[in-house]
Design an enzyme around this catalytic site. Sequence first.
Site, PDB file in Angstrom:
ATOM      1  N   SER A 105       0.830  -1.195   0.000  1.00  0.00           N
ATOM      2  CA  SER A 105       0.000   0.000   0.000  1.00  0.00           C
ATOM      3  C   SER A 105       0.873   1.256   0.000  1.00  0.00           C
ATOM      4  O   SER A 105       1.672   1.459  -0.903  1.00  0.00           O
ATOM      5  CB  SER A 105      -0.944  -0.050   1.212  1.00  0.00           C
ATOM      6  N   HIS A 130      -2.388  -1.283  -4.288  1.00  0.00           N
ATOM      7  CA  HIS A 130      -3.852  -1.332  -4.414  1.00  0.00           C
ATOM      8  C   HIS A 130      -4.405   0.085  -4.303  1.00  0.00           C
ATOM      9  O   HIS A 130      -3.669   1.046  -4.113  1.00  0.00           O
ATOM     10  CB  HIS A 130      -4.486  -2.256  -3.366  1.00  0.00           C
TER      11      HIS A 130
END
Length: 208
Positions: A105, A130
Amino acid sequence: MSIVTKALNLVPMVVEQTSRGERAYDIYSRLLKERLIFLVGPIDDHMANVIVAQLLFLEADNPEKDISIYINSPGGVVTAGMAIYDTMQYIKPDVSTICVGQAASMGALLLASGAAGKRYALPNSRVMIHQPLGGFQGQATDIDIHAREILTLRSRLNEILAKHTGQSLETIARDTERDNFKSAVDAQAYGLVDQVLERRPEESIQPS
């Protein structure tokens, strides 16, 4: 706090001999002297403040000498990660990034945003990209406001990843639609890192 928890949170100390006698440092402070910063664990406002302060201190200490950030993080708060990102881009020294364990992330974005040619991953590390996570609850109007903010953040994060990886915005948008895990080799091929390191380069800095 239990004895077990205390033991797990202990930070190793190192002792140096100086002309004035012995001096003890916690291991992270000692490594900071070598311009090594550790970004370990979830990224929140407290961590961001500490990392930003370390970056600014090292720039003031020597604006011409590289800084290295070792990353082992599952990600965290987007705004906290962006504070670190902006400071990395703002300061004069090149900031090298090294993934150990995982960079997921916001951790992956910070890994990719190191200086060109100076982004590394160790062989068994994992990288995951993501889109930002939502989950806000409240009145319909507030939910709509936060939904639009998430879309704005997603667009900006995609732009940053595209800039540092060389991938197109369309590719980044598609590949971050769901959790997208990559090995160190795959992360290199994607442009998230420049090199997979199996051994320390001979010219690496040694403790003084």
